[in-house]
Design a protein around this motif. Structure first.
Motif, PDB file in Angstrom:
ATOM      1  N   GLY A 233      57.948  64.936   8.294  1.00 19.94           N
ATOM      2  CA  GLY A 233      58.981  63.740   8.573  1.00 19.94           C
ATOM      3  C   GLY A 233      59.319  63.212   6.975  1.00 19.94           C
ATOM      4  N   GLN A 234      60.368  63.143   6.805  1.00 20.94           N
ATOM      5  CA  GLN A 234      60.795  62.540   5.329  1.00 20.94           C
ATOM      6  C   GLN A 234      61.409  61.139   5.519  1.00 20.94           C
ATOM      7  OE1 GLN A 234      60.725  62.523   1.905  1.00 20.94           O
ATOM      8  NE2 GLN A 234      60.575  64.586   2.343  1.00 20.94           N
ATOM      9  N   PRO A 235      60.768  60.038   5.102  1.00 14.38           N
ATOM     10  CA  PRO A 235      61.065  58.894   5.162  1.00 14.38           C
ATOM     11  C   PRO A 235      62.585  58.465   4.576  1.00 14.38           C
ATOM     12  CG  PRO A 235      59.459  58.639   3.547  1.00 14.38           C
ATOM     13  CD  PRO A 235      59.388  60.195   4.052  1.00 14.38           C
ATOM     14  N   THR A 236      63.088  59.401   3.722  1.00 13.89           N
ATOM     15  CA  THR A 236      64.315  58.874   2.904  1.00 13.89           C
ATOM     16  C   THR A 236      65.435  59.772   3.615  1.00 13.89           C
ATOM     17  OG1 THR A 236      63.771  60.727   1.390  1.00 13.89           O
ATOM     18  CG2 THR A 236      63.193  58.319   0.608  1.00 13.89           C
ATOM     19  N   ILE A 237      65.293  60.498   4.732  1.00 12.05           N
ATOM     20  CA  ILE A 237      66.096  61.134   5.357  1.00 12.05           C
ATOM     21  C   ILE A 237      67.151  60.376   6.071  1.00 12.05           C
ATOM     22  CG2 ILE A 237      65.081  61.310   7.546  1.00 12.05           C
ATOM     23  CD1 ILE A 237      65.659  64.486   7.635  1.00 12.05           C
ATOM     24  N   GLY A 238      68.557  60.995   5.864  1.00 14.17           N
ATOM     25  CA  GLY A 238      69.456  60.307   6.807  1.00 14.17           C
ATOM     26  C   GLY A 238      70.132  58.982   5.904  1.00 14.17           C
ATOM     27  N   GLN A 239      69.868  58.965   4.868  1.00  9.72           N
ATOM     28  CA  GLN A 239      70.631  57.861   4.151  1.00  9.72           C
ATOM     29  C   GLN A 239      72.274  58.142   4.198  1.00  9.72           C
ATOM     30  OE1 GLN A 239      68.743  55.958   0.656  1.00  9.72           O
ATOM     31  NE2 GLN A 239      66.817  57.314   0.797  1.00  9.72           N
ATOM     32  N   GLY A 240      72.983  57.152   4.311  1.00  4.74           N
ATOM     33  CA  GLY A 240      74.509  57.346   4.453  1.00  4.74           C
ATOM     34  C   GLY A 240      74.751  58.042   5.697  1.00  4.74           C
ATOM     35  N   TYR A 241      74.002  58.423   6.422  1.00  7.28           N
ATOM     36  CA  TYR A 241      74.258  59.049   7.669  1.00  7.28           C
ATOM     37  C   TYR A 241      75.245  58.103   8.592  1.00  7.28           C
ATOM     38  CZ  TYR A 241      71.763  63.244   7.904  1.00  7.28           C
ATOM     39  OH  TYR A 241      71.168  64.421   7.376  1.00  7.28           O
ATOM     40  N   GLU A 242      74.920  56.794   8.344  1.00  4.16           N
ATOM     41  CA  GLU A 242      75.795  55.970   9.114  1.00  4.16           C
ATOM     42  C   GLU A 242      77.425  56.034   8.836  1.00  4.16           C
ATOM     43  OE1 GLU A 242      73.257  54.774   7.324  1.00  4.16           O
ATOM     44  OE2 GLU A 242      74.120  54.220   5.542  1.00  4.16           O
ATOM     45  N   LEU A 243      77.603  56.105   7.363  1.00  2.00           N
ATOM     46  CA  LEU A 243      78.798  56.298   7.037  1.00  2.00           C
ATOM     47  C   LEU A 243      79.576  57.584   7.288  1.00  2.00           C
ATOM     48  CD1 LEU A 243      78.802  54.548   3.427  1.00  2.00           C
ATOM     49  CD2 LEU A 243      79.570  53.684   5.685  1.00  2.00           C
ATOM     50  N   GLN A 244      78.731  58.768   7.263  1.00  2.00           N
ATOM     51  CA  GLN A 244      79.313  59.593   7.918  1.00  2.00           C
ATOM     52  C   GLN A 244      79.632  59.894   9.271  1.00  2.00           C
ATOM     53  OE1 GLN A 244      77.360  63.620   6.906  1.00  2.00           O
ATOM     54  NE2 GLN A 244      76.384  62.659   5.135  1.00  2.00           N
ATOM     55  N   ALA A 245      78.637  59.192  10.298  1.00  2.00           N
ATOM     56  CA  ALA A 245      78.949  59.128  11.537  1.00  2.00           C
ATOM     57  C   ALA A 245      80.383  58.082  11.809  1.00  2.00           C
ATOM     58  CB  ALA A 245      77.906  58.202  12.370  1.00  2.00           C
ATOM     59  N   ILE A 246      80.541  56.923  10.947  1.00  2.00           N
ATOM     60  CA  ILE A 246      81.698  56.373  11.124  1.00  2.00           C
ATOM     61  C   ILE A 246      82.765  57.310  10.861  1.00  2.00           C
ATOM     62  CG2 ILE A 246      82.989  54.562  10.367  1.00  2.00           C
ATOM     63  CD1 ILE A 246      80.209  53.108   9.976  1.00  2.00           C
ATOM     64  N   ALA A 247      82.868  57.868   9.709  1.00  2.00           N
ATOM     65  CA  ALA A 247      83.869  58.747   9.233  1.00  2.00           C
ATOM     66  C   ALA A 247      84.421  59.853  10.146  1.00  2.00           C
ATOM     67  CB  ALA A 247      83.455  59.430   7.786  1.00  2.00           C
ATOM     68  N   ALA A 248      83.245  60.569  10.754  1.00  2.00           N
ATOM     69  CA  ALA A 248      83.636  61.520  11.663  1.00  2.00           C
ATOM     70  C   ALA A 248      84.296  60.828  12.950  1.00  2.00           C
ATOM     71  CB  ALA A 248      82.216  62.176  12.237  1.00  2.00           C
ATOM     72  N   ALA A 249      83.840  59.758  13.520  1.00  2.00           N
ATOM     73  CA  ALA A 249      84.538  59.073  14.661  1.00  2.00           C
ATOM     74  C   ALA A 249      86.135  58.965  14.176  1.00  2.00           C
ATOM     75  CB  ALA A 249      83.632  57.935  14.650  1.00  2.00           C
ATOM     76  N   ILE A 250      86.259  58.438  13.030  1.00  2.00           N
ATOM     77  CA  ILE A 250      87.578  57.968  12.692  1.00  2.00           C
ATOM     78  C   ILE A 250      88.286  59.452  12.573  1.00  2.00           C
ATOM     79  CG2 ILE A 250      89.033  56.974  10.991  1.00  2.00           C
ATOM     80  CD1 ILE A 250      86.698  55.023  10.773  1.00  2.00           C
ATOM     81  N   ILE A 251      87.767  60.542  11.958  1.00  2.00           N
ATOM     82  CA  ILE A 251      88.596  61.430  11.764  1.00  2.00           C
ATOM     83  C   ILE A 251      88.865  62.257  13.088  1.00  2.00           C
ATOM     84  CG2 ILE A 251      88.271  63.948  10.990  1.00  2.00           C
ATOM     85  CD1 ILE A 251      86.338  63.089   8.961  1.00  2.00           C
ATOM     86  N   GLY A 252      87.866  62.059  14.180  1.00  2.00           N
ATOM     87  CA  GLY A 252      88.071  62.497  15.503  1.00  2.00           C
ATOM     88  C   GLY A 252      89.286  61.720  16.142  1.00  2.00           C
ATOM     89  N   GLY A 253      89.529  60.721  15.668  1.00  2.00           N
ATOM     90  CA  GLY A 253      90.694  60.112  16.595  1.00  2.00           C
ATOM     91  C   GLY A 253      90.319  58.874  17.261  1.00  2.00           C
ATOM     92  N   THR A 254      89.119  58.015  16.951  1.00  2.00           N
ATOM     93  CA  THR A 254      88.867  56.841  17.617  1.00  2.00           C
ATOM     94  C   THR A 254      89.306  55.807  16.616  1.00  2.00           C
ATOM     95  OG1 THR A 254      86.728  57.815  18.719  1.00  2.00           O
ATOM     96  CG2 THR A 254      86.912  55.389  18.257  1.00  2.00           C
ATOM     97  N   PRO A 255      90.227  55.075  16.986  1.00  2.00           N
ATOM     98  CA  PRO A 255      90.613  53.969  16.056  1.00  2.00           C
ATOM     99  C   PRO A 255      89.865  52.781  15.955  1.00  2.00           C
ATOM    100  CG  PRO A 255      91.870  53.493  18.125  1.00  2.00           C
ATOM    101  CD  PRO A 255      90.724  54.844  18.325  1.00  2.00           C
ATOM    102  N   LEU A 256      89.923  52.209  14.683  1.00  2.00           N
ATOM    103  CA  LEU A 256      89.083  51.072  14.293  1.00  2.00           C
ATOM    104  C   LEU A 256      89.636  49.782  14.989  1.00  2.00           C
ATOM    105  CD1 LEU A 256      88.820  51.387  10.347  1.00  2.00           C
ATOM    106  CD2 LEU A 256      86.828  51.043  12.176  1.00  2.00           C
TER     107      LEU A 256
END
Ligand SMILES: Nc1ncnc2c1ncn2[C@@H]1O[C@H](COP(=O)(O)OP(=O)(O)OP(=O)(O)O)[C@@H](O)[C@H]1O
Ligand SMILES: [Mg+2]
Lengths: 320, 498
Positions: A233-256
């Protein structure tokens, strides 16, 4: 089939195919099955987060804390395993931790009456801070690596990495819920017109809470998958994943603007992001330029998708 | 003079206009009529430069014109009040009145003082009492409509087009507007006037154009040659426009109905007693803000009274909020359909299924789109919603048809208490008759119906009893012989009863 992978995702599929073929033209090794599977496996963690983000965007909410929730449930799970708890039990507990963190987010929104983007902006730091404090900033190692948990969750199942199967299962389940249950319709109704939803008897706070718990629990699932793969377990893992997840959803076609969304599109969006990341390695883009290049590719992907979409709906376009 | 001829317009497969013609002359108020979906608003948008026509031509004072935006049209003296409010809810009244921001100091800063000076007389004339610094989002629907009218009048137009300007206005505000129109006529302004309140049209207008399926059924016929009956026939043909005579309500004396006792809401209601039995249609009348809307809000849980009791038919606790009330079987058909009633980007069937299936989950764990489409198609046929099918987006319907969708979605929920806040706003005569018939059926099935309306004649026609509110109290109750629109208006404005 059209139900599960409808016209909504057509543009994203085209973008993905174009990307893969383009990279493969220059570097045929990229088209190797093992390489392609690895790209998807690496994308699967963010992919699970992006599925939850789809629901949030569809109801005009955001969860900025998913990356931290992911890390904190991973740390909680790994510390339990280290202290001798059965890894399977610890995994279930880690998912529950994610759900509880989502509950905290929801309770903050509803009791303080603040938008989820604000509440989760705060818990983004709170949860990450907790993960760092609990682990004392160090990697949680010394887990029972020989346990079946690590070979099953971190390994392959029927020729594909388990995390890909889990991602697919999550996407199928969430697509069905989104498209065929009252809950899914409630989420979209709120995003379409919150006032009208309220006036139809839909409780916005309640649905918001449910969706934030879902998002948190999914972060827990992603944490468990990661834990199974890395066996630490790495406590610093996943920094910036929230933005990646948002970007992925938007690229995928979910409108803001809310009101609609596509879970599969978000999964494909994550795979596009992953493909770009590997592609940059293949092309030997200097590490200091890779973030820049990623951003450019995201913009191109969104532009191409918008273009295809407009073509598709040109006949029904409104003049006003 | 403003002439539009041979105008054609399609939306996808729908032919909204097919060779329509209208000619607006200075000093004449021209009525543009037709049933819901006939193409009136589409023609208005084309006249105002908001939509380009597919075919046909526009001649302004004899010269062909082509406006690319509504701003363009305004500069040439064509102003419009559109059917759906197009204001900026986050800006204040004053900012909304001058959308082009052309009153500036030193060419740069907005000159709010000059704006207020210019707007003052117009706002006074319309009797909009709110201070011009009020945010438009805080205004009622009727007040927003007045702001919209004020904005058009401030342009000092040569051609003024009004698309259902009085549909949200109470009788007295409508009367004020009609006076203003009479003044405009004497100033030689060319006015086009769209309305479903035909009595108003007959009183006010000089000539009449009727559209039917996008074509002219009547073209600029002088009002003197027409009667109400002739106009209705041109609009809807032989469809019935008045429901059969009202049978006496069969009230079930044994069961308790909806009961309010001594209800106080500070600033809105001052000790209201009301009892509506199952099977009864009770009208709530009064000038704007007299308390009739507040009663509806108390019953549906939107306002929690500071004192007094509220009991639903069949008992049950007082609701803690809107959602509990809806779950307990209350239906709320709001007057502000765009904001509170519809999902404009969703198909008809989803809108119609929103309460029963989505919010209440009464149809089980799965949403069966096919069944719901069929039910929506049935509702569409019954209410004569003019749509290409249950998959048409609600935002693409004409105004009156949108109103019918809101009505349909609450019908689906099979409520026990039906609250109707001006439910026939913008609905054509024939569809109004159909809705009235449905309201009576609902009552006959043993539901409690509370109805408000900006049209006292509607209350007199549909209700068994009407309570007239004044300053938060029930000032009078009318039934039987005394229940006339005249009496309602009279009492609402302060004459004493008994
Ligand atoms: N943007 C659009 N897309 C598709 N169809 C449209 C659109 N706007 C209008 N229509 C259709 O065109 C027809 C005419 O609509 P219009 O709004 O002009 O009716 P209307 O006469 O103003 O009716 P109402 O009395 O209900 O306001 C309707 O069938 C409507 O569904
Ligand atoms: Mg209209």
């Amino acid at each position: 089939m059209k139900r599960v992978l409808g016209v909504d995702e057509f543009g994203v599929v085209v973008v993905l195919v174009v990307l893969v073929v383009a990279i493969g033209l220059f570097h045929p090794a990229f088209l190797d099955r093992a390489q392609l599977v690895d790209v998807v496996r690496q994308a699967s963690f963010v992919g699970v987060l992006a599925c939850g983000m789809t629901y949030l965007l569809a109801m005009r909410e955001l969860d900025l804390s998913v990356g931290s929730t992911y890390a904190l449930s991973l740390i909680a799970g790994s510390m339990m395993m280290r202290s001798g708890v059965n890894p399977w039990l610890a995994a279930v507990a880690a998912v529950a931790v994610g759900g509880v963190l989502g509950l905290v987010n929801g309770a903050l929104c509803n009791t303080l009456g603040i938008p989820s983007i604000i509440a989760t902006l705060g818990t983004l730091s709170v949860f990450r801070g907790l993960a760092l404090a609990l682990s004392e900033g160090r990697q949680v190692a010394g887990l029972p690596r020989d346990d079946a948990f690590f070979t099953v969750v971190g390994g392959d199942l029927l020729g594909l990495p388990t995390s890909i199967w889990v991602l697919a299962a999550v996407a199928v389940a969430l697509t069905v819920v989104f498209k065929a249950t009252p809950f899914g319709y409630r989420v979209r109704a709120i995003g379409s017109n919150p006032d009208a939803a309220r006036f139809s008897g839909i409780s916005i706070p309640r649905v918001r809470l449910q969706v934030l718990v879902l998002s948190g629990a999914l972060a827990g699932v992603a944490g468990v998958l990661t834990l199974g793969f890395f066996a630490s377990g790495q406590p610093t893992i996943g920094q910036g994943y929230e933005l990646q997840a948002i970007a992925a959803a938007i690229i995928g076609g979910t409108p803001l603007r809310g009101g609609s969304g596509t879970v599969w599109g978000s999964v494909l969006g994550t795979v596009i992001l992953g493909t770009v990341a590997s592609g940059l390695v293949y092309f030997g883009v200097p590490i200091n330029w890779s973030l820049f290049a990623t951003g450019i590719v995201i913009l191109l992907a969104v532009a191409l998708d918008a273009l295809l979409r407009r073509r598709g709906s040109a006949s029904s376009r409104e003049a006003l | 003079m403003y002439l539009a001829s041979g105008i054609g317009k399609r939306f996808g497969g729908v032919r909204a206009l097919d060779g329509a013609r209208i000619e607006l002359r200075p000093g004449s108020v021209h009525a543009l009529l037709g049933e819901n979906g006939a193409g009136k608003s589409t023609l208005v948008k084309i006249l105002a430069g908001a939509l380009p026509p597919d075919e046909g031509e526009l001649l302004l004072n004899g010269a062909p014109v082509r406006f690319s935006t509504t701003r363009d049209a305004v500069r040439r003296g064509v102003a419009v009040v559109s059917q759906e409010p197009s204001l900026f809810p986050d800006l204040d009244v004053l900012a909304n009145l001058f959308p082009a921001c052309d009153l500036r100091r030193g060419g740069l800063l907005l000159d709010r003082k000059a704006m207020a000076r210019k707007a003052g007389p117009v706002l006074d004339e319309l009797e909009l009492t709110r201070p011009p610094t009020t945010r438009v989002g805080e205004l009622t629907l009727a007040e927003r409509q007045l702001v919209e009218i004020a904005r058009a009048l401030l342009e000092d137009p040569a051609v003024l087009i009004l698309d259902e300007p009085t549909s949200a206005l109470q009788a007295d505000a409508a009367a004020r507007l009609l006076r203003i129109l009479a003044a405009l006529r004497s100033r030689q302004v060319a006015v086009a006037y769209v309305s479903h309140v035909l009595e108003e049209v007959v009183r006010l207008c000089d000539e009449v154009t009727v559209l039917r399926d996008g074509r002219n059924a009547l073209s600029a016929v002088p009002m003197a040659e027409l009667t109400l009956e002739k106009i209705v026939r041109a609009m809807v043909g032989d469809r019935p426009t008045a429901p059969a005579a009202r049978p006496a309500p069969s009230l079930d004396a044994g069961t308790a109905g909806l009961r309010l006792r001594g209800v106080h809401v500070p600033g809105h209601l001052d000790g209201v007693d009301l009892e509506a039995r199952q099977g009864e249609i009770v009208g709530l009348a009064g000038i704007a803000g007299a308390g009739q809307t507040a009663v509806l809000e108390v019953v549906c849980g939107l306002r929690i009274p500071s004192a007094g009791t509220l009991a639903y038919p069949g008992g049950g606790p007082r609701p803690r909020g809107l959602r509990q009330a809806i779950r307990a079987g209350v239906a709320v058909v709001p007057s502000d359909r765009k904001r509170l009633g519809l999902m404009l980007d969703k198909p008809l069937w989803e809108n119609i299924a929103q309460v029963r299936t989505v919010a209440l989950g009464r149809t089980g764990a799965w949403v069966r789109a096919k069944d719901l489409r069929e039910r929506a198609a049935a509702a569409t046929a019954r209410l004569r919603i003019r749509a290409s099918g249950p998959d048409q987006l609600a935002g693409r319907l004409s105004g009156g048809n949108q109103q019918k969708v809101v009505f349909a979605k609450w019908l689906e929920a099979a409520p026990g208490v039906v609250l109707l806040d001006d439910p026939t706003r913008g609905v054509d005569v024939a569809a109004k008759a159909e809705m009235h018939a449905i309201v009576r059926e609902l009552a006959a099935e043993g539901r409690v119906v509370l109805l408000t309306s900006t049209d006292p004649a509607e209350l007199a026609q549909v209700c068994d009893r009407v309570l007239v509110f004044r300053k938060g109290r029930v000032a009078a109750e009318l039934a039987g012989e005394r229940l006339t629109d005249h009496e309602i208006l009279h009492l609402a404005h302060g004459a004493n009863s008994e």
